[in-house]
Design an enzyme around this catalytic site. Structure first.
Site, PDB file in Angstrom:
ATOM      1  N   GLU A 116     -58.463  22.880   6.980  1.00 61.27           N
ATOM      2  CA  GLU A 116     -57.772  22.397   5.770  1.00 61.27           C
ATOM      3  C   GLU A 116     -57.359  23.572   4.874  1.00 61.27           C
ATOM      4  O   GLU A 116     -56.290  23.575   4.282  1.00 61.27           O
ATOM      5  CB  GLU A 116     -58.725  21.450   5.012  1.00 61.27           C
ATOM      6  CG  GLU A 116     -58.154  20.809   3.776  1.00 61.27           C
ATOM      7  CD  GLU A 116     -57.113  19.737   4.074  1.00 61.27           C
ATOM      8  OE1 GLU A 116     -57.090  19.212   5.196  1.00 61.27           O
ATOM      9  OE2 GLU A 116     -56.319  19.460   3.154  1.00 61.27           O
ATOM     10  N   THR A 138     -48.658  20.537  -0.013  1.00 61.63           N
ATOM     11  CA  THR A 138     -49.817  20.456  -0.902  1.00 61.63           C
ATOM     12  C   THR A 138     -49.916  21.695  -1.799  1.00 61.63           C
ATOM     13  O   THR A 138     -50.195  21.586  -2.995  1.00 61.63           O
ATOM     14  CB  THR A 138     -51.116  20.289  -0.068  1.00 61.63           C
ATOM     15  OG1 THR A 138     -50.971  19.105   0.708  1.00 61.63           O
ATOM     16  CG2 THR A 138     -52.347  20.164  -0.948  1.00 61.63           C
TER      17      THR A 138
HETATM   18  N1  HSE Z   1     -56.918  16.437  -3.470  1.00 59.99           N
HETATM   19  C1  HSE Z   1     -55.871  17.170  -2.828  1.00 59.99           C
HETATM   20  C2  HSE Z   1     -54.688  17.270  -3.773  1.00 59.99           C
HETATM   21  C3  HSE Z   1     -55.482  16.472  -1.578  1.00 59.99           C
HETATM   22  O1  HSE Z   1     -54.353  16.251  -4.376  1.00 59.99           O
HETATM   23  O2  HSE Z   1     -54.113  18.350  -3.900  1.00 59.99           O
HETATM   24  C4  HSE Z   1     -54.319  17.082  -0.872  1.00 59.99           C
HETATM   25  O3  HSE Z   1     -54.087  16.428   0.331  1.00 59.99           O
END
Ligand code: HSE
Length: 311
Positions: free
Chosen positions: A132, A185
């Protein structure tokens, strides 16, 4: 006779779940990625094939989330076997559905079974998280943990990692609305404010506590009232064309609440029956058709089990 290959499914996930930025997530029954691992005579890891995505994903094993997770696990336990990896992506990349987490989880879960390592899921977690890290630039467990453990989870602490299982009602349905645009992201994290107002934190923590209590006590009114994100959604929703209109339409169709899944563009809406989940899909589709957004929908209950060996 021991097997020389294994095929594993690991589920997509909804992370953040409204007020729980980086600390709440749940697993879906569908979609999910499949990974096939095959033992070979040559040394090291090799990616053989990646199917199911238009976008080119890295074949370089130090850049692909699945193989980064695998090599982290192999390094830790001194595993020297040659492994050939096939990744069948069953959901869009950068979709907000935890696609990289699902591939990482399927890989480490698969190797554990293929080599009969007898490691606990807890021991696989840090390696899936390494995968990740490669994809999003930071370690956040709210996709990886639910994909690996299944169910609805709270990441109470990152240092040390402490994951709490949250009870959720059996007839909780999730409708996923996935407009096929890509939101990285990395970018969706960069645009977030570094500081937030205290009054907003009070609102957010109130909703978070309410949501967790509502889920654990199957109190749908409380779930509905609490499924609100006043910190992240206002910033990230600007990246999703039609967000407000879709959200309004699904609430009118009976959703308990609706927000961004992970860092988007997917949106999720919770409901307490299959017929409402289907109505939510219909209502959202009217909007996405009107906006000419190429959109995929999924309807799923919470996946309480996590990864599954297919073959
Ligand atoms: N919690 C993370 C975000 C998840 O919202 O950036 C990303 O998949």
């Amino acid at each position: 006779m021991s097997k020389n290959s294994i095929k594993v499914f690991a589920p997509a996930t909804v992370s953040n779940v409204g007020p729980g930025f980086d600390i709440l997530g749940f697993a879906l029954q569908t979609p999910g990625d499949e990974v096939i691992l095959k033992l070979t005579n040559s040394k090291g890891i090799k990616i053989n094939k990646i199917t199911g995505v238009k976008k080119k994903l890295p074949f370089n094993i130090y850049k692909n989330t699945a193989t980064v997770a695998l090599s982290s696990l192999m390094k830790k336990y001194g595993i020297k076997e040659g492994i050939e990896v096939t990744i069948n992506k069953k959901m869009g990349v950068s979709s907000g559905l935890g696609s990289s987490a699902a591939s990482s989880v399927a890989s480490v879960y698969g190797l554990n079974h293929l080599l009969n390592l007898k490691l606990k899921k807890k021991q696989l977690l840090p390696h899936a998280l390494e995968g990740e890290r490669i994809s999003s630039g930071s370690i956040h467990a709210d996709n990886v943990a639910p994909s690996l453990f299944g169910g609805f989870l709270l990441i109470r602490s990152y240092n040390p990692i402490d994951i709490i299982r949250i009870k959720s009602p059996d007839n909780l349905y999730c409708t996923i609305i996935y407009p096929q645009i890509e939101i990285k992201t990395n970018y969706a994290r960069k645009i977030l404010p570094k500081k937030v107002e205290l009054s907003k934190v009070v609102q957010q923590t109130g909703n978070l506590a309410g949501l967790i209590y509502g889920l654990s006590s199957s109190n749908y009114d409380l779930i509905s009232k609490s499924l609100t994100d006043v910190l992240i959604e206002p910033v990230r929703s600007k990246l999703i064309l039609g967000f407000q209109e879709i959200q309004k339409s699904v609430i009118s169709a009976g959703a308990l609440g609706c927000s961004i899944s992970g860092s988007g563009p997917s949106m999720f809406a919770l409901s307490n029956s299959l017929s409402i989940a289907i109505n939510i899909k219909k209502a959202a589709k009217i909007v996405t058709d009107k906006l000419k957004l190429n959109t995929t929908f999924y309807i799923s209950k919470i996946n309480k089990r996590g990864p599954k060996i297919l073959d």
